[in-house]
Design a protein around this motif. Structure first.
Motif, short mmCIF file in Angstrom:
data_model
loop_
_atom_site.label_atom_id
_atom_site.label_comp_id
_atom_site.label_asym_id
_atom_site.label_seq_id
_atom_site.Cartn_x
_atom_site.Cartn_y
_atom_site.Cartn_z
N GLU A 161 74.25 79.17 64.97
CA GLU A 161 75.59 78.77 64.78
C GLU A 161 75.49 77.32 64.56
O GLU A 161 74.56 77.03 64.87
N LEU A 162 76.12 77.65 63.51
CA LEU A 162 76.35 75.68 62.70
C LEU A 162 76.69 74.90 64.00
O LEU A 162 78.67 74.97 64.91
N ALA A 163 76.47 73.47 64.42
CA ALA A 163 76.76 72.54 64.74
C ALA A 163 76.97 71.37 64.68
O ALA A 163 76.51 70.87 63.69
N PHE A 164 78.58 71.12 65.43
CA PHE A 164 78.71 69.17 64.65
C PHE A 164 79.51 69.11 65.85
O PHE A 164 79.91 69.03 66.65
N ARG A 165 78.65 67.35 66.08
CA ARG A 165 79.90 66.54 66.56
C ARG A 165 80.39 65.02 66.03
O ARG A 165 79.53 64.57 65.83
N TYR A 166 81.43 64.78 66.44
CA TYR A 166 81.71 63.28 66.07
C TYR A 166 81.74 62.40 67.97
O TYR A 166 82.93 63.02 68.68
N ASN A 167 81.31 61.80 67.72
CA ASN A 167 81.47 60.78 69.45
C ASN A 167 81.62 59.51 69.90
O ASN A 167 80.69 59.06 68.42
N TYR A 168 82.36 58.81 69.80
CA TYR A 168 82.93 57.40 69.45
C TYR A 168 83.62 56.72 71.32
O TYR A 168 83.43 57.14 72.74
N LEU A 169 82.63 55.67 72.08
CA LEU A 169 82.30 55.07 72.55
C LEU A 169 82.90 53.53 72.63
O LEU A 169 81.70 53.07 72.04
N THR A 182 78.91 54.90 67.85
CA THR A 182 79.68 55.50 67.12
C THR A 182 78.33 56.86 66.74
O THR A 182 77.40 56.16 65.97
N SER A 183 78.64 58.22 67.15
CA SER A 183 77.52 59.31 66.51
C SER A 183 77.95 59.86 66.38
O SER A 183 78.97 60.52 66.74
N ILE A 184 77.21 60.94 65.21
CA ILE A 184 77.81 62.08 64.47
C ILE A 184 76.37 63.28 64.11
O ILE A 184 74.70 62.68 64.24
N ASP A 185 76.58 64.45 65.42
CA ASP A 185 75.72 65.09 65.25
C ASP A 185 75.97 66.12 64.19
O ASP A 185 76.86 67.36 64.05
N LEU A 186 73.98 66.70 63.71
CA LEU A 186 74.76 67.76 63.01
C LEU A 186 73.75 68.95 63.19
O LEU A 186 72.00 68.14 63.54
N GLN A 198 71.11 63.05 64.22
CA GLN A 198 72.52 62.36 65.20
C GLN A 198 71.70 61.46 64.72
O GLN A 198 70.70 60.26 64.55
N HIS A 199 73.23 60.53 63.89
CA HIS A 199 72.78 59.40 63.41
C HIS A 199 74.45 58.80 63.70
O HIS A 199 75.51 58.92 64.10
N SER A 200 73.34 57.71 64.42
CA SER A 200 74.22 56.98 65.06
C SER A 200 74.53 54.67 64.75
O SER A 200 73.64 54.63 63.80
N ILE A 201 75.71 54.74 64.92
CA ILE A 201 75.57 53.22 64.40
C ILE A 201 75.94 52.22 65.35
O ILE A 201 77.55 53.06 66.02
#
Length: 567
Positions: free
Chosen positions: A483-491, A513-517, A534-537
């Protein structure tokens, strides 16, 4: 001589009657007195004068008397054996058989008083759950109650232990149940092992490390169908605690009551999605740092129309992931989820859900968690995870708190698509001036997606049954489920945490902001492996290291591996 002829029969009858215990009627065996053969001799006081009987007549009477004695002695032996059995004694034990008063008319026999069989003692006192002192029985199971204990044969307390036949099976978990499935105990295990490695090494608060974010031992079941119990112990990173402990009362799926410590009904990702079935390894930054998590309280919940409408509402201590409330304020948490297109013929929309949840209360207590981190749940706030905001010492949550969430989830064939908008505010103050309060808003959202490359279809998140489990043996070879997994998360926490002096803006940020692949590999129904990045800015640079000089970082890159076993 004539009077002497009648005496043996009269005296014999007296002897026989004296050998038969008065309480024989209470024995479960057929303890009726054997009928005495008629001797044909009238009582002495009414017998007319007669000639002396012949030798043959005397011999016949003696034979009848001997038969009567033998029969009575046989009944006495049967009674003794019966009473020894009721006492739990074995052959050779020194069993004391006390005399008993006759049972009142209508009294149930020992064997019918208790579902598990007769009580251990002749007096009828139900045995306790264990043998030995205080249990009502000795080590051999014999009664320690006084022989004439009043009403013991019909006592309701102490209750006797059940003695039910059982059966076992595997799935779900390891289960032992009674034959009628009224009594059930299940054991489940969840093991998660992480490898977390950062591109930005040498951080003050985070390390490249292997760790165990969760080791759960779960016991659940039912004590008759309406009464369900659940107990879970958790070892998480560097702490061990009681995860869950609650009783659930369910007579009707539309209205159930849960009391104890458990998952609070706030946010879809927490209340409806199991941790072992998430698309990405951990929940959103909002939930990890602001969600109520588990708490102690009482909740009403249920579902209607084949789970097309689900609701929950409860009152809780309001202390995040704690066991004791540190103030008198309490929180309310409520949840609603609907499937508006479940009745339609459209297969594409039948598993579309929409709903919302809220958490509101009044608190005066230290802010928990004090450190806001990436990818660390509240229960492990002292463990690994890159921090982006640390509150100063002495900061309280003082006053009103109101948080809410709106969610959407869509499951269709191989696709899982989940989105949630989370918002609200908290009120902060300093311990020295708890009534000088500042309200700080919070805004957050995330979108997560999962897609099965190997064809598995989904209607919700949970355990996955691969179409072809991973196996290298001849004739059983299979790839598992991918299963491919993706998430975009902003706080965004709100500038008030800095303008109010609750955190240092030179070291921390109020925005991330975090991006998960990644890729989920379900080797079997019970084993899952995740590998991702996970790349977080950060909205402004945060502290990376303090030695040999202060250094800040604007991004964080985490390479993440997780191995999971669940059954």
């Amino acid at each position: 001589m004539t009077g002497g002829i009648a005496a043996p029969g009269t005296i014999g009858r007296g002897i026989i009657l004296s050998l038969i215990p008065i309480g024989i009627a209470s024995c479960p065996v057929d303890a009726q007195e054997p009928s005495a053969p008629a001797l044909g001799v009238p009582p002495v006081e009414s017998a007319p004068a007669a000639s002396e009987p012949s030798i043959a007549e005397l011999q016949a009477q003696v034979a009848e008397l001997q038969d009567l004695v033998r029969a009575s002695l046989s009944r006495q032996q049967d009674l003794e054996e019966c009473l020894i059995e009721l006492q739990g004694a074995r052959p050779g034990d020194d069993a004391v058989i006390p005399a008993q008063a006759p049972a009142p008319s209508g009294t149930a026999s020992f064997s019918s008083v208790l579902p598990g069989g007769p009580p251990a003692g002749f007096g009828g006192a139900p045995p306790g759950p264990l043998s030995g002192p205080g249990s009502g029985t000795d080590a051999q199971g014999r009664s320690l109650m006084p022989p004439g204990y009043p009403g013991a044969s019909m006592a309701d307390m102490p209750a006797p232990p059940l003695n039910l036949g059982g059966k076992t099976k595997f799935g779900p978990g390891f289960q032992i149940s009674s034959e009628d499935d009224e009594y059930v105990i299940q054991f489940h295990n969840l093991t998660q092992v992480d490898g977390r490695f950062y591109q930005q090494g040498g951080q003050v608060y985070s390390r490249d490390t292997f760790g165990v974010p969760r080791q759960w031992f779960i016991f659940n079941g039912q004590l008759t169908r309406p009464f369900e119990y659940y107990v879970a112990i958790n070892q998480g990173f560097d702490n061990l605690n009681l995860l869950d402990a609650f009783l659930n009362i369910r007579f009707d799926d539309r209205f159930q009551v849960r009391v104890g410590r458990y998952k609070t009904p706030f946010t879809y990702e927490f209340y409806s999605l199991p941790i072992n079935g998430l698309i990405t390894p951990e929940r959103s930054q909002f939930f990890n740092n602001f969600g109520l998590n588990r708490d102690v309280g009482v909740m009403a919940w249920g579902s209607f129309l084949d789970k097309r409408i689900e609701y929950a509402a409860g009152i809780f201590n309001g202390s995040r992931n704690a066991f004791i409330d540190s103030d008198n304020g309490k929180d309310v948490a409520a949840y609603l989820n609907t499937r508006p297109f479940a009745f339609t013929d459209s297969q594409a929309l039948q598993n579309f859900s929409i709903g919302g949840s809220l958490n509101a209360g009044h608190q005066v207590e230290p802010r928990v968690p004090r450190v806001l981190r990436l990818n660390v749940p509240t229960s492990a706030n002292a463990a690994i995870g890159t921090p982006f905001l640390i509150f100063n010492d002495g900061v309280l949550e003082s006053g009103e708190r109101a948080l809410w969430s709106l969610h959407m989830a869509w499951y269709y064939r191989q696709l899982s698509l989940i989105g949630e908008w989370q918002s609200g505010y908290e009120t902060y103050a300093f311990a020295q001036t708890p009534l000088e309060r500042t309200r700080s808003p919070v805004q957050s959202y995330y979108v997560a997606a999962g897609y099965f490359l190997t064809g598995e279809e989904v209607t919700g998140r949970g355990v996955v049954a691969p179409l072809r489990p991973f196996d290298l043996r001849r004739g059983r070879r299979g790839p598992g489920a991918l299963e491919l997994a993706f998430r975009y998360n902003y706080l965004n926490v709100g500038d008030e945490v800095f303008t109010g002096g609750f955190a240092d803006p030179n070291l921390w940020t109020d925005e991330v902001t975090s991006i998960d692949l990644g890729l989920n590999w379900y080797m079997t129904q019970y084993i899952k492996v995740f590998a991702g990045w996970q790349h977080s800015i950060f909205g402004s640079p945060v502290l990376l290291r303090a030695e040999p000089f202060e250094q800040l970082q604007l991004t964080s890159d985490l390479f993440w591996f997780r191995f999971q076993v669940y059954f």
